[in-house]
Design a protein around this motif. Structure first.
Motif, PDB file in Angstrom:
ATOM      1  N   GLY A 231       8.483  34.268  -4.847  1.00 47.16           N
ATOM      2  CA  GLY A 231       8.516  34.788  -3.478  1.00 47.16           C
ATOM      3  C   GLY A 231       9.364  36.049  -3.449  1.00 47.16           C
ATOM      4  O   GLY A 231       9.152  36.957  -4.261  1.00 47.16           O
ATOM      5  N   THR A 232      10.378  36.067  -2.598  1.00 45.92           N
ATOM      6  CA  THR A 232      11.221  37.269  -2.522  1.00 45.92           C
ATOM      7  C   THR A 232      12.470  37.134  -3.397  1.00 45.92           C
ATOM      8  O   THR A 232      13.382  37.945  -3.327  1.00 45.92           O
ATOM      9  N   GLU A 233      12.518  36.068  -4.217  1.00 45.45           N
ATOM     10  CA  GLU A 233      13.677  35.872  -5.097  1.00 45.45           C
ATOM     11  C   GLU A 233      13.431  36.496  -6.467  1.00 45.45           C
ATOM     12  O   GLU A 233      12.286  36.499  -6.958  1.00 45.45           O
ATOM     13  N   ILE A 234      14.502  37.018  -7.073  1.00 43.76           N
ATOM     14  CA  ILE A 234      14.474  37.402  -8.482  1.00 43.76           C
ATOM     15  C   ILE A 234      15.312  36.349  -9.212  1.00 43.76           C
ATOM     16  O   ILE A 234      16.437  36.052  -8.800  1.00 43.76           O
ATOM     17  N   LEU A 235      14.719  35.742 -10.234  1.00 42.70           N
ATOM     18  CA  LEU A 235      15.407  34.643 -10.929  1.00 42.70           C
ATOM     19  C   LEU A 235      15.775  35.055 -12.345  1.00 42.70           C
ATOM     20  O   LEU A 235      14.902  35.436 -13.138  1.00 42.70           O
ATOM     21  N   LEU A 236      17.079  34.999 -12.649  1.00 47.07           N
ATOM     22  CA  LEU A 236      17.532  35.217 -14.017  1.00 47.07           C
ATOM     23  C   LEU A 236      17.873  33.848 -14.600  1.00 47.07           C
ATOM     24  O   LEU A 236      18.674  33.113 -13.994  1.00 47.07           O
ATOM     25  N   ASN A 237      17.214  33.494 -15.678  1.00 46.55           N
ATOM     26  CA  ASN A 237      17.414  32.160 -16.267  1.00 46.55           C
ATOM     27  C   ASN A 237      17.213  31.057 -15.240  1.00 46.55           C
ATOM     28  O   ASN A 237      17.958  30.067 -15.195  1.00 46.55           O
TER      29      ASN A 237
ATOM     30  N   SER B 240      25.525  48.650   5.896  1.00 44.84           N
ATOM     31  CA  SER B 240      25.272  47.673   6.988  1.00 44.84           C
ATOM     32  C   SER B 240      23.769  47.517   7.223  1.00 44.84           C
ATOM     33  O   SER B 240      23.298  46.423   7.528  1.00 44.84           O
ATOM     34  N   MET B 241      23.005  48.604   7.030  1.00 49.66           N
ATOM     35  CA  MET B 241      21.541  48.467   7.171  1.00 49.66           C
ATOM     36  C   MET B 241      20.984  47.568   6.063  1.00 49.66           C
ATOM     37  O   MET B 241      20.196  46.657   6.313  1.00 49.66           O
ATOM     38  N   LEU B 242      21.434  47.804   4.820  1.00 52.94           N
ATOM     39  CA  LEU B 242      20.914  47.042   3.671  1.00 52.94           C
ATOM     40  C   LEU B 242      21.161  45.537   3.866  1.00 52.94           C
ATOM     41  O   LEU B 242      20.312  44.707   3.559  1.00 52.94           O
ATOM     42  N   LYS B 243      22.317  45.216   4.418  1.00 54.62           N
ATOM     43  CA  LYS B 243      22.668  43.803   4.613  1.00 54.62           C
ATOM     44  C   LYS B 243      21.684  43.111   5.572  1.00 54.62           C
ATOM     45  O   LYS B 243      21.526  41.899   5.559  1.00 54.62           O
ATOM     46  N   ARG B 244      20.962  43.908   6.347  1.00 52.97           N
ATOM     47  CA  ARG B 244      20.058  43.307   7.357  1.00 52.97           C
ATOM     48  C   ARG B 244      18.624  43.150   6.830  1.00 52.97           C
ATOM     49  O   ARG B 244      17.745  42.691   7.532  1.00 52.97           O
ATOM     50  N   ILE B 245      18.390  43.535   5.588  1.00 54.27           N
ATOM     51  CA  ILE B 245      17.023  43.454   5.063  1.00 54.27           C
ATOM     52  C   ILE B 245      16.834  42.112   4.341  1.00 54.27           C
ATOM     53  O   ILE B 245      17.404  41.869   3.274  1.00 54.27           O
ATOM     54  N   SER B 246      16.033  41.243   4.939  1.00 54.98           N
ATOM     55  CA  SER B 246      15.948  39.852   4.459  1.00 54.98           C
ATOM     56  C   SER B 246      15.377  39.735   3.045  1.00 54.98           C
ATOM     57  O   SER B 246      15.756  38.845   2.284  1.00 54.98           O
ATOM     58  N   PHE B 247      14.480  40.644   2.654  1.00 50.58           N
ATOM     59  CA  PHE B 247      13.837  40.495   1.338  1.00 50.58           C
ATOM     60  C   PHE B 247      14.456  41.422   0.278  1.00 50.58           C
ATOM     61  O   PHE B 247      13.917  41.597  -0.802  1.00 50.58           O
ATOM     62  N   LEU B 248      15.666  41.970   0.617  1.00 45.07           N
ATOM     63  CA  LEU B 248      16.342  42.855  -0.329  1.00 45.07           C
ATOM     64  C   LEU B 248      17.004  42.022  -1.433  1.00 45.07           C
ATOM     65  O   LEU B 248      17.756  41.096  -1.133  1.00 45.07           O
TER      66      LEU B 248
ATOM     67  N   ARG C 143      17.758  31.164 -12.036  1.00 43.75           N
ATOM     68  CA  ARG C 143      18.629  31.153 -10.844  1.00 43.75           C
ATOM     69  C   ARG C 143      18.516  32.470 -10.069  1.00 43.75           C
ATOM     70  O   ARG C 143      18.479  33.558 -10.677  1.00 43.75           O
ATOM     71  N   PRO C 144      18.518  32.386  -8.717  1.00 45.16           N
ATOM     72  CA  PRO C 144      18.418  33.611  -7.919  1.00 45.16           C
ATOM     73  C   PRO C 144      19.567  34.556  -8.239  1.00 45.16           C
ATOM     74  O   PRO C 144      20.685  34.121  -8.458  1.00 45.16           O
ATOM     75  N   ILE C 145      19.253  35.844  -8.264  1.00 45.79           N
ATOM     76  CA  ILE C 145      20.290  36.823  -8.561  1.00 45.79           C
ATOM     77  C   ILE C 145      20.086  38.048  -7.668  1.00 45.79           C
ATOM     78  O   ILE C 145      18.955  38.329  -7.229  1.00 45.79           O
ATOM     79  N   PHE C 146      21.200  38.726  -7.352  1.00 47.60           N
ATOM     80  CA  PHE C 146      21.108  39.998  -6.620  1.00 47.60           C
ATOM     81  C   PHE C 146      21.460  41.099  -7.603  1.00 47.60           C
ATOM     82  O   PHE C 146      22.454  40.988  -8.342  1.00 47.60           O
ATOM     83  N   LEU C 147      20.653  42.144  -7.650  1.00 43.97           N
ATOM     84  CA  LEU C 147      20.880  43.238  -8.610  1.00 43.97           C
ATOM     85  C   LEU C 147      21.777  44.291  -7.975  1.00 43.97           C
ATOM     86  O   LEU C 147      21.338  45.111  -7.175  1.00 43.97           O
ATOM     87  N   ARG C 148      23.063  44.217  -8.331  1.00 43.00           N
ATOM     88  CA  ARG C 148      24.051  45.196  -7.822  1.00 43.00           C
ATOM     89  C   ARG C 148      23.974  46.386  -8.763  1.00 43.00           C
ATOM     90  O   ARG C 148      24.501  46.340  -9.876  1.00 43.00           O
TER      91      ARG C 148
END
Ligand code: GCU
Length: 601
Positions: A301-307, A536-544, A309-314
């Protein structure tokens, strides 16, 4: 008479039968090599006089012959050994002031001796040459390579002598409409032998290439292949991972290929534990060692999974520009400086823009636990309907994947950046995506796309290309090219795809130390202001699921002449090219530190 002239011209351009073309050799640093780096003789040749005669026909007597007058009456109008020299690796633009803006041909010559050995083959390997390289050894043509950011090699076993070898390379960085990239880029067109050059020695039959990674979606099964090159292709091949007490045997077929699959209980590679294993690929006649990490990367779906587990790419974007000295970066030190600055920002991910960077960047990212987005320079307005352009892009894609497919750090292959919507463009990019998936099914495919307004406050990502990608990439400059910083507060983001989004570019520009109020362009305060509203805009994007501000460090660009501010540099860096952190750096650092605590590091 006419047919003799025609024959001579043909002979001048067809590679000599002695020089064999073979595919790319994987992991040259894991083999016996002899460096050819250092000072090379160089002849600047703006009119390609060393290649064409006055009728613009390829000359049989070009500079690649390295001719010397034999008698006092002989007429030879060039002399490498009396010409200047250029350092390799390195771009020519930053080595001599008169070459800063130079776009054209420079001939490089390197003399070397080599003790030939029985049952031993020899190759010359180039890390990269920007843009078009014609390569000759001892006056014989080895071949041509097009594309400034990927490696290539030629076999010279039958051409090399014990003494007095002369390797000559015509490097031409002239921009062309049908090239990849095409005429306009927002980065400097650094020309030259920009990465290391070496001789690679192998046995008569050697391990040319291999792919050893976890099978897509499996954290316990390795799947891949091994490819031999030579005359003894049917061999036993072992894959050994001593630390995990793994030793598996396979047999190559008549083409020297073996598919490999086996179960393995390994520590998985991740940013907080970038575990690399020594892996030995041992055939009967040759063996290569590599350091490989094992991890899985996928989407759900909108998740990226590393091994799994969901991860956020900083993340942060990086150009291959050398810190402090400027010019093309090429060394391990350059890579370590850039990646350690990125680490200071709090990243677990970097977007290497807009072309494959040197191998040190990938190897250090592997070691440091930094995930990588790697891209080919299909940038802006490529000639989509030109078949040679497509072939060129496909070749650069193949070389990028061939070189870096065993790097755990690489999680995304990117096909393009900011390309305009059209059917021709879509079919061009779909072909690249199909090729990428056929070469490597284990990684995510993406591209940096653009958004559009559906109404004054809604940003829509519905580029038809998104259909074929695993992860959506989007570049936006709200607060810089699009309105003032506070505009971001009013915007909502939507997409027609149920896929994760990486905001692959955003930012604003300011030279370090230029100060003023938050609405004065080109000041650090304006850049800081833009980033505050962006965050603050980025924080509001649900599929980011990832962010890559443009850009880690200021870089040279021919499109940025603004005197006293840009001086032919793009100043959107969070850090100046002299390593000074701008105020906006700390806005991103804070955002990433906040996030650090919420999702896996
Ligand atoms: C574009 C582009 C970059 C460029 C940047 C900018 O989006 O992808 O290559 O440098 O914007 O304008 O600064």
């Amino acid at each position: 008479m006419k047919s003799i002239v025609l024959l001579i011209c043909l002979l001048a351009v067809i590679p000599c039968v002695q020089a064999q073309q073979i595919g790319l050799i994987a992991n040259p640093d894991g083999r016996k090599t002899i460096s050819l780096d250092g000072q090379w003789r160089a002849i600047i040749d703006p009119y390609e006089t060393g290649y064409y005669d006055y009728r613009y026909q390829p000359s049989a007597d070009g500079y690649f012959k390295n001719a010397k007058p034999k008698t006092k009456s002989d007429l030879i109008e060039y002399d490498f050994d009396n010409s200047g020299s250029l350092k390799v690796p390195g771009d020519w633009n930053t080595q001599e002031e008169r070459l800063l803006f130079y776009e054209g041909t420079i001939w490089y010559k390197k003399a070397f001796d080599y003790q030939r050995k029985p049952n031993t083959r020899l190759f010359v390997y180039f890390g990269a040459a920007n843009y078009l390289a014609d390569v000759y050894l001892n006056g014989e043509k080895l071949g041509r390579h097009e594309g400034g950011f990927t490696p290539f090699n030629f076999e010279i076993t039958n051409l090399v002598r014990d003494t007095g070898n002369f390797l000559i390379v015509k490097v031409d960085n002239q921009r062309r409409r049908d090239a990849v990239p095409t005429l306009i880029t927002d980065w400097w067109n650094y020309g030259g032998l920009t990465r290391r050059v070496k001789l690679v020695e192998t046995p008569a039959t050697f391990v040319q290439d291999y792919f050893i990674q976890l099978q897509k979606g499996s954290r316990g099964r390795i799947s891949g292949w091994v490819k031999l090159n030579g005359n003894k292709l049917n061999q036993k091949v072992q894959i050994r991972i001593p630390e995990a007490r793994i030793s598996k045997s396979f047999t190559t077929d008549a083409n020297g290929s073996a598919q490999i699959t086996f179960d393995a209980d390994l520590t998985l590679w991740s940013p907080d534990n970038p575990k690399l294993y020594d892996v030995l690929i041992a055939a009967e006649t040759d063996q290569v060692q590599d350091q490989i990490g094992f991890r899985t990367i996928e989407t759900r779906g909108t998740e990226i999974l590393l091994n799994g587990r969901p991860i956020f790419l900083r993340g942060v974007c990086i150009h291959e520009e050398a810190p402090f000295r400027g010019g093309r970066a090429y060394s391990r030190e350059d890579a370590l400086t850039l990646l350690s600055w990125a680490k200071e920002l709090g990243v677990n991910f970097v977007r290497l823009a807009h072309y494959p960077h040197n191998e040190f960047m990938l190897r250090e990212a592997d070691r440091l636990g930094i995930m990588v987005w790697s891209e080919i320079p299909v940038y802006w307005t490529i000639l989509w309907e030109n078949s040679a352009t497509l072939e060129n892009a496909q070749n650069q894609l193949r070389e990028m994947i061939t070189r870096d497919k065993n790097r755990a750090a690489v999680i995304v292959w990117s096909m393009a950046n900011e390309t305009p919507l059209s059917n021709a463009r879509l079919s061009f990019l779909k072909k690249l995506i199909e090729q990428a998936r056929s070469l490597d099914s284990t990684r995510l495919i993406s591209a940096a796309m653009e958004r559009h307004y559906t109404d004054e406050k809604t940003q829509m990502i519905d580029d038809p290309l998104g259909e074929y990608l695993d992860v959506l990439g989007c570049n936006e400059y709200v607060g810089w090219y699009d309105g003032l910083p506070e505009k971001a507060d009013r915007l909502e983001w939507k997409t027609t795809y149920q896929k994760p989004l990486i905001m692959s570019e955003f930012g604003a520009e300011a030279p370090y130390g230029n100060h003023g109020d938050p609405l004065t362009r080109w000041t650090e305060e304006y850049q800081e202001n833009a980033y505050q509203h962006q965050v603050s805009m980025l924080k509001r994007i649900s599929f980011l699921r990832g962010t890559c501000p443009w850009i880690l460090m200021d870089f040279r660009s021919p499109r940025r002449p603004l005197t006293g501010i840009q001086d032919f540099h793009n100043r959107k860096g969070l850090i100046s090219d002299q390593g000074q952190k701008k105020k906006a750096f700390f806005v991103m650092q804070k955002y990433y530190q906040e996030m650090w605590g919420t999702l896996p590091k």
